[in-house]
Design an enzyme around this catalytic site. Sequence first.
Site, PDB file in Angstrom:
ATOM      1  N   SER A  89       8.373  -0.171  46.780  1.00  0.00           N
ATOM      2  CA  SER A  89       9.632  -0.143  47.516  1.00  0.00           C
ATOM      3  C   SER A  89       9.371  -0.140  49.020  1.00  0.00           C
ATOM      4  CB  SER A  89      10.468   1.053  47.070  1.00  0.00           C
ATOM      5  OG  SER A  89      11.791   0.976  47.567  1.00  0.00           O
ATOM      6  N   HIS A 200      17.551   0.397  44.187  1.00  0.00           N
ATOM      7  CA  HIS A 200      17.213  -0.815  43.431  1.00  0.00           C
ATOM      8  C   HIS A 200      18.228  -1.101  42.320  1.00  0.00           C
ATOM      9  CE1 HIS A 200      13.582  -1.019  45.759  1.00  0.00           C
ATOM     10  NE2 HIS A 200      13.350   0.246  45.462  1.00  0.00           N
TER      11      HIS A 200
END
Length: 313
Positions: A89, A200
């Site tokens: 990420s 996400h």
Amino acid sequence: MKIAYLFSGQGGKIEPLDDTLYKNSVQFRQIFDDASTEFDTDLWQLWASGDQRLSQTRFAQPAILTLSLALHSVISKQLPDAVALAGLSLGEYSALIAGKGLDWPTGFQLITKRGQLMQDASEHFPGAMAAVMSQDTDLIERVCQEVAGDTGLIVQTANYNYPKQTVIGGEKKAVLLAVGELHKQGIARIVDLPVSGAFHTPLMASANQQFVTELQSAAVSEPEIPVISNTTGQAFTKKTIKETLAKQMVQATRFTDCLLQMGGLGVTTVIELGPGHSLTSFAKKTLKLEGYYAVSDADSLNAAVSALNSVSN
């Protein structure tokens, strides 16, 4: 020996860090001082004191990126060049900076904006996430789709961390229903994650729309070392950096695919840079390698360098 660096994402344990590197390494200290000036907050003091602001996304993201890259600036000078880089990420931005796909000012500005936007989205669209300990990703995906279809609420897979752990995320009620159904389907171990938002997933759409504007003006370059994307599972190119990062915030991360790609590149040793040891743990459960090291301070850095130099000699 073929080394890959793994750059930490958000969610690692927050605890005070020893100040040896900050005091003794000019490179390490300069990166923190430059970042602190840009962010208008003493980022090193956040780490030195284990400040609880590090649990807030808008502080955590620039602070973690700065720590990871400061560590990289020191350890990379003492070991053979890496053959691959990856990050989870926000760690993907650290990896792109280390691999010269983004320059430091651009990457830091992007991650500062990203952290603020994601915190705002979490406050406006609160969500939940849960780690499902099962290799049956087809079942996990199907249950999420069925709950979303039946309720009209958002829930989906958000992180494929390693073959036996998939994280789901979405609206709180939908995640709760999906967890209940997965238990009924025979999955015993599911762990609620202490997060404020469903990263996400489409709950980050408002943040992503604003962030794409920031990305459009960002300068990018061809990475000098392969940087494996956890959105596509493939190495970034200059042409794909912006379009891939534009999707990353709202699509599932596939760290398992990053690790498998590294295995294909012949990586023998992984070194995680940043707080905690989540990524080395994922690597141990995915690839059989010669070495796994988690580096967050002077002691762990020196231990890794000593062990690897003894092997190479």
